[in-house]
Write a protein that holds these residues in place. Structure first.
Motif, mmCIF file in Angstrom:
data_model
loop_
_atom_site.group_PDB
_atom_site.id
_atom_site.type_symbol
_atom_site.label_atom_id
_atom_site.label_comp_id
_atom_site.label_asym_id
_atom_site.label_seq_id
_atom_site.Cartn_x
_atom_site.Cartn_y
_atom_site.Cartn_z
ATOM 1 N N ASP A 480 0.811 -1.213 0.000
ATOM 2 C CA ASP A 480 0.000 0.000 0.000
ATOM 3 C C ASP A 480 0.846 1.266 0.000
ATOM 4 O OD1 ASP A 480 -2.446 -1.291 -0.103
ATOM 5 O OD2 ASP A 480 -2.635 -1.439 2.081
ATOM 6 N N ALA A 481 2.138 1.129 0.265
ATOM 7 C CA ALA A 481 3.016 2.301 0.275
ATOM 8 C C ALA A 481 3.706 2.518 -1.064
ATOM 9 C CB ALA A 481 4.059 2.161 1.385
ATOM 10 N N ALA A 482 3.479 1.623 -2.025
ATOM 11 C CA ALA A 482 4.221 1.671 -3.289
ATOM 12 C C ALA A 482 3.970 2.950 -4.072
ATOM 13 C CB ALA A 482 3.873 0.455 -4.141
ATOM 14 N N ALA A 483 2.772 3.475 -3.999
ATOM 15 C CA ALA A 483 2.440 4.665 -4.790
ATOM 16 C C ALA A 483 2.682 5.967 -4.035
ATOM 17 C CB ALA A 483 0.982 4.603 -5.229
ATOM 18 N N GLY A 484 3.155 5.877 -2.810
ATOM 19 C CA GLY A 484 3.365 7.081 -2.010
ATOM 20 C C GLY A 484 4.595 7.859 -2.435
ATOM 21 N N ASN A 485 4.621 9.105 -2.043
ATOM 22 C CA ASN A 485 5.772 9.958 -2.346
ATOM 23 C C ASN A 485 6.194 10.737 -1.114
ATOM 24 O OD1 ASN A 485 7.709 10.857 -4.253
ATOM 25 N ND2 ASN A 485 6.630 12.815 -4.465
ATOM 26 N N ASP A 486 6.005 10.117 0.051
ATOM 27 C CA ASP A 486 6.371 10.768 1.304
ATOM 28 C C ASP A 486 7.874 10.964 1.382
ATOM 29 O OD1 ASP A 486 3.727 10.648 1.985
ATOM 30 O OD2 ASP A 486 3.926 8.854 3.239
ATOM 31 N N ALA A 487 8.287 12.073 1.966
ATOM 32 C CA ALA A 487 9.710 12.337 2.157
ATOM 33 C C ALA A 487 10.276 11.419 3.230
ATOM 34 C CB ALA A 487 9.926 13.796 2.546
ATOM 35 N N TYR A 488 11.547 11.123 3.101
ATOM 36 C CA TYR A 488 12.194 10.139 3.989
ATOM 37 C C TYR A 488 13.586 10.623 4.357
ATOM 38 C CZ TYR A 488 14.299 5.609 5.329
ATOM 39 O OH TYR A 488 14.934 4.588 5.969
ATOM 40 N N LEU A 489 13.855 10.625 5.668
ATOM 41 C CA LEU A 489 15.181 11.008 6.170
ATOM 42 C C LEU A 489 16.010 9.782 6.501
ATOM 43 C CD1 LEU A 489 17.231 13.124 7.179
ATOM 44 C CD2 LEU A 489 16.010 13.084 9.393
#
Length: 602
Positions: A480-489
């Motif tokens: 379910d996270a495959a289409a996300g574009n959340d920023a990641y540190l």
């Protein structure tokens, strides 16, 4: 290790006592409030000028050198007339007693016991829990010797719970046919709440210390279901009596398997919630399955034991990982959780493993071998460098199970492999198995080669093709996270002494490549002060990153050992997965049949 079915027949054990040196322990508690155990050990039938007494450095089932000898004090030795004998340590866990050619001697010592866990002893004024490897010494070369253990409870303590049998000739005196059995038989002494139930022809005792909101009748019912389901797999329960020692704390967990008992840690006020109930029953299921897998069916390195040093095996992914797989399988088969909940938790387990960078670095067979230096000694980089043989091993069990069911058209599964291995190596050959022998049995029952699975997923770090195996059962894994574009540190922080401190950096993350370090104190991000406000839902750093996008460049001001530093970091899309498992709408009859066989549903 000698696990004879006739283990607890008193006549046989009495014979073994007379055939060897006679060893008798007496355990008392003169200062329980100070956490001490007083041990007196009498040995007769000695020959020679000296005897070496040794204390194990580790305990079976917990693969870490724990140096139990560090807790021993006031070691003294005496002749039968009471005269002192010269005695002293010759290495870290060995005491040499000059017997002066006395055939019988007495040794006394004290053991400081104040570590709460399922594998270490703990004593206070309310109770005593004795983990035998850290309490009882053995004469060098005499692990086969039988012994008696007399417990003298402190003041108002009235109950003793242990897997050992009473001798019948002296109050509170138990008998062990050898030290392997003694070291596999913990004691709970105090005023624990004890109740019993019968299941699969075995009498089960449950000893509850610490109180709690448990309902005895519900526990009896649910634990019975687990015992019955597990016994079905092997067709036999190897015991006539079994003891659950349960330590209930404000927040507790963990378990350790033994020959005919287990020690469990639990949270005393969580029994009346669904999550808490399933967590406890999962622990019961895990440790009980060890009766067959590990305590009897075992990797060849795990018995007979060398108590002086590490006992290496590459197969803890079977010993523990398969047990982790089956713990949930059996709570589902017992009707204690639904198939839907089981599958949901399975998807969460896949996410956990696949989101750990170490899964792409450390083969699960190597993680097994390195348990002695890694599993129980995690550091800030462990998630980047290794994987748990529990969680990864459970997923190997999953794909093996599905592969076997599919290749045999439902005639066999992993159950049949485990039973065949038990019958062949424990019952028939009375020895442990090698890695090659386990693989060969799996291939024999599946009727196909497992070379690729071993090369890719067990001895290698290739990502498991979950959908290949789930598709056999008409299921599919969806991210379910495959289409996300959340920023990641890629940095984890915690609040320490009012400071926001980096505690973990994920491999190849922006924080990793940008040069952020563990122990850096984060002061500001993009010239905005980061407040040291503790929020259990989202840290201040996570809140800041949540307002950014992949590709954004940020500047982080840190305090590193008293020096202020600005670090420029470019954020990326969050690579972590959030898996769920869904049914394939067009699943054919063969796929449905595999699913029903796997989940044991009609």
């Amino acid at each position: 290790m000698k696990y004879l079915i006739s283990l607890f027949f008193i006549a046989i054990m009495t014979t073994s006592l007379s055939a060897q040196n006679k060893i008798a322990f007496e355990v008392s508690f003169s200062e329980p409030q100070a956490h001490y155990v007083d041990v007196a050990m009498e040995i007769s039938g000695l020959k020679g000028a000296y005897v070496d007494l040794k204390m194990p450095v580790w305990t079976p089932g917990s693969y870490l050198i724990r140096e139990f000898a560090k807790n021993v004090e006031s070691f003294e030795a005496f002749s039968t007339t009471g005269s002192a004998l010269n005695a002293g340590k010759i290495n870290k866990n060995t005491w040499r007693v000059n017997t002066q050619n006395n055939g019988r001697i007495k040794v006394t010592y004290r053991v400081y016991s104040f570590e709460i866990s399922v594998r270490t002893s703990f004593v206070d004024e309310s109770h005593a829990f004795l983990s035998p490897t850290g309490i009882f010494m053995y004469p060098d070369g005499q692990l086969n010797s039988a012994s008696t253990i007399t417990i003298i409870p402190y003041k108002n303590w009235t109950k003793i719970s242990t897997g050992l049998e009473l001798t019948g000739s002296k109050a509170n005196t138990f008998i062990a046919p050898d030290f392997d059995v003694l070291y596999d038989s913990p004691f709970e002494i105090g005023n624990q709440d004890v109740f019993e139930f019968d299941a699969a022809g075995v009498k089960h005792e449950v000893a509850m210390y610490g109180g709690g909101n448990y309902d005895k009748e519900i526990l009896k019912r649910d634990m019975t279901k687990i015992v019955v389901e597990q016994t079905k797999t092997f067709g036999v329960n190897p015991n006539k009596r079994y003891v659950f020692i349960v330590h209930n704390f404000n927040s507790g967990g963990g378990g350790l398997e033994h020959l005919n008992s287990t020690v469990l840690g639990a949270s005393r006020n969580s029994y009346n919630t669904e999550a808490g109930r399933l967590r406890f029953l999962g622990l019961v299921s895990h440790e009980y399955f060890h009766l067959w897998n590990v305590k009897r069916l075992r990797p060849i390195a795990l018995g007979p034991f060398n108590y002086d040093e590490e006992n290496y095996t590459t197969n803890l992914w079977i010993a523990e990982g398969f047990t982790a797989y089956y713990q949930d399988i059996y709570t589902k088969r017992a009707g204690l959780q639904s198939p839907e909940r089981y599958v949901m938790n399975l998807a969460n387990s896949i996410s956990l493993v696949e989101n750990q960078p170490g899964n792409r670095v450390d083969p699960v067979s190597q993680a097994s071998f390195d348990a002695w230096i890694k599993q129980y000694r995690p550091n800030e980089n462990s998630a980047n460098s290794t994987i748990s043989y529990y969680s990864k091993g459970a997923l190997i069990a999953l794909i093996m199970d599905l592969e076997i069911i599919n290749s045999t058209a439902g005639k066999s599964g992993l159950d049949e492999v485990m039973k065949a291995m038990y019958d062949e190596y424990f019952v028939k050959k009375s020895k442990g198995y090698t890695d090659a022998e386990f693989k060969a049995m799996t291939e024999k029952i599946a009727g196909k080669s497992f070379d690729a699975m071993y090369a890719d997923y067990i001895n290698g770090v290739k990502t498991i093709d979950y959908n290949k195996y789930l598709n056999y059962a008409g299921l599919t894994l969806i991210d379910d996270a495959a289409a996300g574009n959340d920023a990641y540190l890629g940095a984890i922080t915690s609040l320490k002494d009012g400071k926001i401190v980096v505690t973990n950096i994920s491999r190849q993350s922006p924080a990793w490549t940008g040069g952020l370090n563990v122990n850096d104190e984060i002061l500001a991000m993009d010239d905005q002060r980061i407040n040291n406000v503790s929020d259990p839902r989202l840290s201040e750093v996570e809140k800041f990153i949540a307002n950014k996008r992949a590709g954004d460049k940020i500047r982080v001001l840190v305090n590193r050992d008293g020096r202020l530093m600005n670090i420029d970091i470019v954020l990326v899309r969050n690579p972590n997965h959030k898996f769920r498992i869904a049914a394939i709408e067009t699943a054919n009859p063969s796929q449905i049949a595999v699913r029903k066989r796997w989940l044991k549903i009609n």
